[in-house]
Design an enzyme around this catalytic site. Structure first.
Site, mmCIF file in Angstrom:
data_model
loop_
_atom_site.group_PDB
_atom_site.id
_atom_site.type_symbol
_atom_site.label_atom_id
_atom_site.label_comp_id
_atom_site.label_asym_id
_atom_site.label_seq_id
_atom_site.Cartn_x
_atom_site.Cartn_y
_atom_site.Cartn_z
ATOM 1 N N ASP A 124 4.206 -4.539 3.596
ATOM 2 C CA ASP A 124 5.663 -4.671 3.579
ATOM 3 C C ASP A 124 6.094 -6.058 4.027
ATOM 4 O O ASP A 124 7.071 -6.614 3.527
ATOM 5 C CB ASP A 124 6.336 -3.587 4.420
ATOM 6 C CG ASP A 124 5.787 -3.491 5.838
ATOM 7 O OD1 ASP A 124 4.851 -4.231 6.185
ATOM 8 O OD2 ASP A 124 6.297 -2.645 6.603
ATOM 9 N N HIS A 128 0.831 -1.201 0.000
ATOM 10 C CA HIS A 128 0.000 0.000 0.000
ATOM 11 C C HIS A 128 0.869 1.256 0.000
ATOM 12 O O HIS A 128 2.071 1.202 0.258
ATOM 13 C CB HIS A 128 -0.907 0.014 1.238
ATOM 14 C CG HIS A 128 -0.134 -0.091 2.517
ATOM 15 N ND1 HIS A 128 0.556 0.967 3.061
ATOM 16 C CD2 HIS A 128 0.074 -1.138 3.358
ATOM 17 C CE1 HIS A 128 1.146 0.589 4.184
ATOM 18 N NE2 HIS A 128 0.876 -0.690 4.383
ATOM 19 N N ARG A 179 0.746 6.081 4.506
ATOM 20 C CA ARG A 179 -0.400 6.026 5.422
ATOM 21 C C ARG A 179 -0.067 6.719 6.726
ATOM 22 O O ARG A 179 1.082 7.084 6.991
ATOM 23 C CB ARG A 179 -0.777 4.572 5.714
ATOM 24 C CG ARG A 179 0.389 3.739 6.224
ATOM 25 C CD ARG A 179 -0.047 2.608 7.120
ATOM 26 N NE ARG A 179 1.031 1.698 7.451
ATOM 27 C CZ ARG A 179 1.994 1.946 8.329
ATOM 28 N NH1 ARG A 179 2.043 3.119 8.962
ATOM 29 N NH2 ARG A 179 2.933 1.045 8.580
ATOM 30 N N ARG A 206 -6.426 0.605 3.906
ATOM 31 C CA ARG A 206 -5.313 1.174 3.146
ATOM 32 C C ARG A 206 -4.940 0.330 1.929
ATOM 33 O O ARG A 206 -4.509 0.867 0.911
ATOM 34 C CB ARG A 206 -4.095 1.377 4.042
ATOM 35 C CG ARG A 206 -3.554 0.129 4.731
ATOM 36 C CD ARG A 206 -2.400 0.489 5.659
ATOM 37 N NE ARG A 206 -1.865 -0.640 6.415
ATOM 38 C CZ ARG A 206 -2.321 -1.032 7.594
ATOM 39 N NH1 ARG A 206 -3.351 -0.409 8.155
ATOM 40 N NH2 ARG A 206 -1.757 -2.049 8.233
#
Length: 398
Positions: A277, A27, A30, A94
């Site tokens: 991640d 993503h 954020r 997200r």
């Protein structure tokens, strides 16, 4: 996290055609997922609260979509076709919004697909894997007793201790500064240290004030510990076994998709996964291509399948962790940068399990024997004290 797999035919002289590609991306930018006890800022200071995609993050994924369109313009249709394209996301706001932002850059409507001349956007379905059933994208995969056992072993292993010992004095200082328990900070796989670094990182790039102790040197050390947290989560100790329970699961999905892509009857051209991640970390560590750094927002790992004129297939891997430069060419250890498909499958076979569920619940021989002994004692106790009574009641019920 952004992991990108693609199957591409390039060049008319050596390679013939592009069959399929699969993409998993992290993503975009954020807000922090959590704060720490002494944090100067509260959740209410972020427009949508914790863990939410920002406008910067939307732009990052929009750019990734545009980059994908440009990179594969000779293969990817200019218009969206549901039979050729599929996108799936983990069950987080997200990642879902990142998928939507990516699709805006990848498939802006053209000609007959324009439904509103004042809005060059079209809705494309994003399928969601619920958190409780996700055994594919959200790493570390949950509810795995054997993996939990391996993590406990990792924390006390000499391999891990030799890496964390140089930071013990620093961790004591961080415990005072953050208000977190030292014993919790030392256990890197509980994400407390990683989350604290992440919070400070998010606040710094969004121009929030930082505490006076969050110097460049301190934040740098926290980043190194966060990198160690990711590495030790999926590696450092018994990496191959961890990979069979974690990153190897996704490697197997990718490999199966690549093999299916060699079937000319396969209609789907592209599959996209919006993830984290830890997803990139899990798969890169499993493949032994991890560079030791935290995957940045919108980082991409490419797997590209080529076919030469003789009909033989090969795989190349590229990693895009900087939008200002071309992706880096990676090499699977034991093979060349352009790895024959059969060789690739052979080299990754140790991290792929044929009976994933059995290995997932394995908790070790000694522990299993102990639990079985306790279970037998309890069973004997229940039979001795309640057996006659239960038989009598059952007889009366009949």
């Amino acid at each position: 996290l952004s992991l990108y797999m693609a199957y591409l035919g390039r060049g008319k002289q050596t390679f013939s055609e592009l069959f399929n590609r699969e993409l998993v991306f992290r993503h975009g930018d954020r807000s922090p997922v959590v704060n720490f006890p002494t944090d100067l800022h509260k959740e209410s200071e972020w427009p949508q609260g914790f863990g939410q995609l920002t406008k910067t993050g939307m732009q990052q994924l929009f750019e990734l979509g545009q980059y994908t369109r440009k990179r594969y313009s000779n293969f990817l249709n200019s218009t969206y076709n549901r039979k050729e394209f599929y996108v799936q996301s983990t069950d987080f706001d997200r990642t879902i919004m990142s998928a939507q932002s990516y699709l805006s850059g990848l498939f802006p409507p053209t000609s007959s697909q324009i439904w509103n001349p004042e809005l060059l956007w079209q809705p494309i379905p994003v399928h969601v894997v619920t958190k409780s059933t996700d055994r594919k994208l959200h790493f570390p995969l949950r509810d795995c007793p054997r993996f939990d056992e391996l993590q406990n072993e990792t924390q006390t292993s000499s391999e891990f201790q030799s890496r964390i010992q140089p930071y013990m004095d620093f961790l004591q200082t961080m415990a005072v500064n953050t208000g977190l328990e030292l014993n919790h900070l030392k256990i890197l796989d509980n994400f407390q240290l990683w989350n604290t670094y992440d919070t400070l990182y998010c606040e710094s790039i969004h121009n929030f004030s930082l505490p006076v102790w969050a110097t460049k040197d301190a934040v740098g050390k926290m980043e190194k510990l966060a990198e160690l947290a990711l590495l030790s989560l999926f590696g450092v100790y018994k990496t191959e076994e961890k990979s069979r329970l974690q990153g190897g699961v996704l490697v197997n999905i990718i490999l199966n998709s690549i093999k299916q892509a060699t079937n000319s009857s396969k209609e789907r051209k592209m599959e996209v996964y919006s993830a984290h991640d830890t997803t990139i970390g899990a798969i890169q560590i499993a493949l032994n291509i991890f560079n030791g750094k935290l995957p940045p927002y919108a980082a991409c790992q490419f797997f590209e399948l080529y076919q030469d004129n003789s009909g033989r297939y090969s795989i190349e891997m590229h990693y895009r962790n900087d939008s200002s430069v071309d992706p880096y060419l990676l090499t699977l250890p034991g093979c060349t940068s352009s790895c024959p498909l059969e060789k690739f499958a052979e080299l990754v076979s140790p991290i792929i399990t044929e009976n994933w569920s059995r290995e997932y619940i394995y908790i070790g021989f000694d522990v299993a024997v102990g639990l079985l002994f306790i279970f037998n004692l309890v069973l004997l106790y229940l039979l001795y004290h309640y057996g006659r009574c239960r038989r009598r009641n059952n007889y009366q019920d009949i």
